[in-house]
Design an enzyme around this catalytic site. Sequence first.
Site, PDB file in Angstrom:
ATOM      1  CB  THR A  17      -0.913  -0.027   1.244  1.00  0.00           C
ATOM      2  OG1 THR A  17      -1.843  -1.086   1.073  1.00  0.00           O
ATOM      3  CG2 THR A  17      -1.679   1.265   1.427  1.00  0.00           C
ATOM      4  CB  SER A  63       2.652  -7.873   1.191  1.00  0.00           C
ATOM      5  OG  SER A  63       1.757  -7.660   2.255  1.00  0.00           O
ATOM      6  CB  THR A  96       0.462  -3.471   6.432  1.00  0.00           C
ATOM      7  OG1 THR A  96      -0.795  -3.621   5.773  1.00  0.00           O
ATOM      8  CG2 THR A  96       0.930  -2.029   6.382  1.00  0.00           C
ATOM      9  CG  ASP A  97      -2.491  -7.171   3.979  1.00  0.00           C
ATOM     10  OD1 ASP A  97      -2.820  -6.514   4.992  1.00  0.00           O
ATOM     11  OD2 ASP A  97      -3.123  -7.113   2.909  1.00  0.00           O
TER      12      ASP A  97
HETATM   13  C1  SIN Z   1      -0.188  -5.126   1.083  1.00  0.00           C
HETATM   14  O1  SIN Z   1       0.034  -5.765   2.127  1.00  0.00           O
HETATM   15  O2  SIN Z   1       0.579  -5.113   0.115  1.00  0.00           O
HETATM   16  C2  SIN Z   1      -1.468  -4.352   0.966  1.00  0.00           C
HETATM   17  C3  SIN Z   1      -1.950  -3.829   2.256  1.00  0.00           C
HETATM   18  C4  SIN Z   1      -1.024  -2.849   2.902  1.00  0.00           C
HETATM   19  O3  SIN Z   1       0.146  -2.659   2.554  1.00  0.00           O
HETATM   20  O4  SIN Z   1      -1.518  -2.208   3.875  1.00  0.00           O
END
Ligand code: SIN
Length: 317
Positions: A17, A63, A96-97
């Site tokens: 993200t 991710s 973050t995932d």
């Molecule tokens: C991801 O994990 O690539 C999408 C969600 C995020 O980064 O918050």
Amino acid sequence: MQSKVADLIVILGTGGTIAGKAAQANDNVGYKAGEIGVEALIAGVPGLSTFRLEAQQVAQLDSKDMDFQTWRRLALAVEAQLTRDEVRGVLITHGTDTIEETAYFLHRVLAPRKPVVLTAAMRPATALQLDGPQNMLDAAHLVNDAAAAGVMVCVAGQVYAADQVQKAHSYRVDAFRGRDGTVLAQVEEGQVRWLSQALPGPLAIGTAALPTEGAAWPRIEIVLNHANADGRLVRLLVHEGVEGLVVAGTGNGTLSAALEQALLDAQAAGVQVLRSTRCDGGPVAENGRGLPSAGALSPVKARVELLLRLLGTPPQS
Ligand code: SIN
């Protein structure tokens, strides 16, 4: 020969993200992750110009789609950078995932002495309320800090150890926490305030232990204890050729009688099993009933641990 000053920070982009784009600035969920290149992300953070930086795009993905081949490429890229005398440390932009899994993977494979800091954002780069640029700046200050070492995650001004960090909220900007409440440090206005020390890292298993490009990795699944857990999923997975199973048990890794029996049968058939807990914190104590504990690792980190064990590395003591 004069050795070079280690003042270079290498930023490796993997997507997420933090590199995401939405059609509308007020859209915080309907965006596409992994759209903006790492060079452009760096250009969007004025404070980064005070650091000596190099950038490399290792991947460009959401991710949730992280995979073993990308992990291998990332580990090799980090390793290559850390061997350069002039490199102080590596900063990785990530989604973050699954950042908590990637951080633990790098921690166990590389166990670096130099800092390797992963950062991320909960809002896309087009949002009204941006968290990515501040997170990148904080992460750069952390890499530059004299006391920084090993693999850490730095998000929303908080620094977490690779074996403890977990995403705990699906939407809030401060979405992370350390398992059992542990925070290593806080970054405030470019200053790193250490609150606790990371435990010494494990021995690096090394990138040579990883399957070569295109080769198969062990198949490991996570199963859950819950009301009426009957173990049929485990029996199906064994039939399908699963090589490792992590069970996220209830409480102290407890399991329904049927699930426990299915896992004992799987273990007897040669499948490696680790027992963790679906609770958000706390370890799983050994219970003498034959299914080994994953210690204080969350189920997803226990899966990484089992993956590395199946690749022939000794368990972390
Ligand atoms: C991801 O994990 O690539 C999408 C969600 C995020 O980064 O918050």
